[in-house]
Design an enzyme around this catalytic site. Structure first.
Site, PDB file in Angstrom:
ATOM      1  N   LEU B  12      27.861  32.637  38.597  1.00 24.53           N
ATOM      2  CA  LEU B  12      28.037  31.183  38.545  1.00 24.53           C
ATOM      3  C   LEU B  12      29.308  30.829  39.296  1.00 24.53           C
ATOM      4  CD1 LEU B  12      27.313  30.510  34.728  1.00 24.53           C
ATOM      5  CD2 LEU B  12      25.682  30.833  36.612  1.00 24.53           C
ATOM      6  N   GLY B  15      33.393  30.669  44.957  1.00 23.06           N
ATOM      7  CA  GLY B  15      34.574  30.369  45.771  1.00 23.06           C
ATOM      8  C   GLY B  15      35.186  31.672  46.252  1.00 23.06           C
ATOM      9  N   VAL B  36      27.706  53.136  36.248  1.00 23.72           N
ATOM     10  CA  VAL B  36      27.045  52.424  35.159  1.00 23.72           C
ATOM     11  C   VAL B  36      25.906  53.258  34.568  1.00 23.72           C
ATOM     12  CG1 VAL B  36      25.535  50.444  34.680  1.00 23.72           C
ATOM     13  CG2 VAL B  36      27.655  50.119  35.978  1.00 23.72           C
ATOM     14  N   ARG B  48      27.078  24.457  43.799  1.00 27.66           N
ATOM     15  CA  ARG B  48      26.704  23.042  43.899  1.00 27.66           C
ATOM     16  C   ARG B  48      26.145  22.698  45.270  1.00 27.66           C
ATOM     17  NH1 ARG B  48      31.327  19.251  41.502  1.00 27.66           N
ATOM     18  NH2 ARG B  48      32.583  21.012  42.203  1.00 27.66           N
ATOM     19  N   LYS B 205      47.306  31.172  29.717  1.00 24.02           N
ATOM     20  CA  LYS B 205      47.396  32.630  29.660  1.00 24.02           C
ATOM     21  C   LYS B 205      48.165  33.082  28.421  1.00 24.02           C
ATOM     22  CE  LYS B 205      46.928  32.949  34.659  1.00 24.02           C
ATOM     23  NZ  LYS B 205      47.665  32.866  35.951  1.00 24.02           N
TER      24      LYS B 205
END
Lengths: 444, 444
Positions: B12, B15, B36, B48, B205
């Protein structure tokens, strides 16, 4: 608070670290219960001489480690150290499905393959954060936090005794022998300091770090090792003169193989990637983050492709710090018991070969006493050229009768650098090879 | 190598960090599969404006994040940032049993309780190492490695922009405004730097760090916050004169309550232990490990009862370092899927109350321009005594017409220190309060 049945823990060994483990288990019982989701109960402590352990509950002590492991405990915490009987006991524990938490670096550096195999077969956890760099969370970050990255180098100060001695030599200018005596007197060096000063302890840790960082099996026997006994006051002074300091480093790094390299695997295919795992004293710039790590502290510098440079710093030894790392692992394996989880397993899929030291690229600092006359540099430089070693920097200082010549090389194989130094030492114009030391922590 | 079905991942946001996550997933596919125990496959990227994302495979792009989450993916990686729509999307993901990896500090600092509740209800993992200090493995050590210890303090430089500005002011002597302009020009500060320079980013933070370190729920609203906009060149100069440097610190510490304290819980019982969680500029000694952390680097200093002092250092931001932390978490949650494991859950059992700043013990450095005549110090000292603030050190320097008076206090409550400074500022003998700043990183 919790309805899960208690997690039963057996402790093997009860020296400085074990005593602290017992203390923390008692003092923090309520917190541990809340964090694990079940009470964590110590059910037995195996020791050789029970009467010597007055600081722990007498009713828990036993001399029969095998029986303790065979009892209905869930987790075995091992702080005996050394290979046997620790190895046999932990293999028995893992085979019978008991989770293991150990601080035993020597055992892991030699027999981790057997231990992981037993762990895999039964599904029991094997955790060992305390084996390297004491309290500093280091193995979990390497194994887990950086599991999605490509680690390129791990370089650390992982032995407090040698760091204490080298820090002392740096600040006083005293010799190695004098400083070792002082360290022994203050309790920073053991009566027999061999394991520390000859680099065996650091080599075990380097093997463990390289295995985790590079997903390959590396044992202590694979690690090139030089201790600090030959570091002289002249070496320290030479480093200082160049804005550097001397540290005993454990270095694990990927080595890309150039086109002119003729290494081949057993089946004849060319080796395109290998690793160097080594322990030796080296000059590092004073500006390097590891340069400021003094006394008995440990620090490990890690470089990865995406993450960049990182450093982990803290207390590398001592009862309480090591016990903190043991307890962290104990909470993890106990949580896994409660939630039917499992910790990370051995990851050795990459199986990168360890490069022999002679074929490992490194850089040398060489300090010479030479005859002060024209032509010395050209004779010395010719030897470098002959061995295909490129010189990065030269400093000449004349005195009345002779001169000093300091040379720092570009990277070349360790074998080429050694041959160069040997040949230079035999030149008539060279009166003395004052100091030879590898250079790390800077690119040139 | 593996017979487990692939682990399907949805991203999701795409950037700077997201693009790096896609790159690492592609470049390291073989390694990730081996680590894994199953292939890790990216099945979709919700953005978007798909046409803006040329660096990632076009066929993966979608504008329908809800549908992507509802598809048969195993893991959701969120790098959108901000509260909505991230919050609703991640709650939906966790409720439907999808594991979540997020770098979203603002969301975690405000809504971690909801997220953990959804994670607990479905048994899905919630990992967020990238939310604090970028690539530095910090949350895993706090949550897991130190789970058997008692953390007493976490003090860190967790915002690169403000550290870049303060480092610049320290090295050039320039004003805050000039240095901020320079940082903006170089891309170290955003066009609207509010979140960084006013301490909002660091406060988020701090809330996350305090929650993990003290097993308590702390939100951003609980964090006392001062930014760096009021740090003057005079403050920096005053720090330098005392061998100190100014840093924006996120501080989370246990505060033991003394006998004369009258804090009580809602039910009237006395509070015996509380925590302080705060972000403000402070002077620290040049010798403190955090003092050498310059530019855009981050570092966090941690103190625990058994482990002692530790420091974690590395790159706190940037696409690749943050993506490294995301990938580490992704490997962990994917492994948990393969091995039916579970990561650590929320641990908020301790529920320690957050102390108001006014009642938090701290120390002040105060620099005054005063009239140069006898009796000034006694008048100033009387104000300190009146407020029960003890003076640790005083330095007076006379000049032609006036004098400077520098005072460093012992610990007192912040409210008492503030009142003292206010009253001193009103004394006729005090011409100007040149600099007032808290002092951290040393005991007195």
């Amino acid at each position: 608070m919790s309805s899960h049945k208690p997690i039963k823990v057996a402790l093997l060994g009860c020296g400085t670290v074990g005593t602290e483990v017992v203390r923390l288990l008692t003092d923090q019982a309520a917190d541990l219960t809340a964090r694990v989701g079940a009470p964590v109960v110590l059910t037995g402590i195996a020791v050789r001489r029970p009467h010597k352990h007055r600081d722990v509950p007498a009713e828990l002590l036993t001399t029969d480690a095998e029986a303790l492991i065979a009892s209905d405990v869930d987790v075995i915490v091992e702080v005996i150290g050394g290979i046997e009987p620790a190895r046999s006991l932990l293999l028995a524990a893992l085979r019978s499905g008991k989770s293991v938490v150990t601080a035993n670096k020597a055992l892991l550096a030699e027999h981790s393959a057997d231990l992981f195999e037993a762990s895999d077969a039964s599904g029991a956890d094997l955790y060992f954060e305390a084996a390297v760099a004491g309290a500093i969370p280091l193995l979990r970050p390497l194994r887990e936090s950086l599991a999605g990255d490509r680690i390129t180098r791990v370089m650390g100060i992982v032995n407090g005794t040698t760091n204490f001695i080298l820090s002392g030599m740096d600040s006083t200018g005293a010799s190695y022998g004098e400083t070792l005596d002082e360290a022994t007197r203050l309790g920073y060096a053991e009566a027999d300091p061999t394991a520390d000063v000859d680099g065996f302890d650091a080599a075990s840790k380097a093997a463990i770090l390289a295995s985790l960082a590079f997903h390959s099996r590396v044992t202590a026997a694979d690690v090139y090792r030089e201790g600090i006994a030959s570091v002289s006051a002249a070496d320290i002074a030479a480093a200082k003169a160049l804005g550097r300091t001397v540290k005993l480093l454990a270095i694990c790094e990927r080595v890309s193989v150039g086109g002119d390299d003729d290494q081949t695997a057993a089946d004849g295919t060319p080796i395109t990637e290998s690793i160097s795992v080594r322990v030796h004293p080296a000059m590092i710039p004073k500006s390097h983050p590891l340069a400021g790590v003094n006394g008995a502290f440990n620090a490990v510098f890690v470089e990865a492709d995406a993450a960049g440079e990182m450093m982990f710093y803290g207390q590398g030894a001592g009862g309480a710090p090591t016990a903190s790392a043991v307890l962290g692992d104990l909470v993890a394996v106990a949580r896994n018991r409660v939630h039917s989880g499992r910790g990370p397993r051995e990851s050795a899929y990459a199986a990168l070969p360890v490069r022999p030291m002679g074929q490992t690229p490194t850089r040398y600092h060489i300090s010479l006493d030479v005859a002060d006359r024209a032509g010395v540099l050209s004779q010395v430089a010719a030897v470098f050229a002959e061995h295909d070693v490129s010189i990065a920097a030269v400093r000449q200082e004349g005195r009345v009768d002779d001169a000093s010549l300091v040379i720092v090389t570009h990277a070349a194989t360790d074998a080429a650098l050694r041959s160069t130094v040997d040949k230079i030492g035999g030149l008539p114009v060279v009166r003395e090879v004052v100091s030879v030391m590898r250079v790390e922590g800077e690119e040139l």
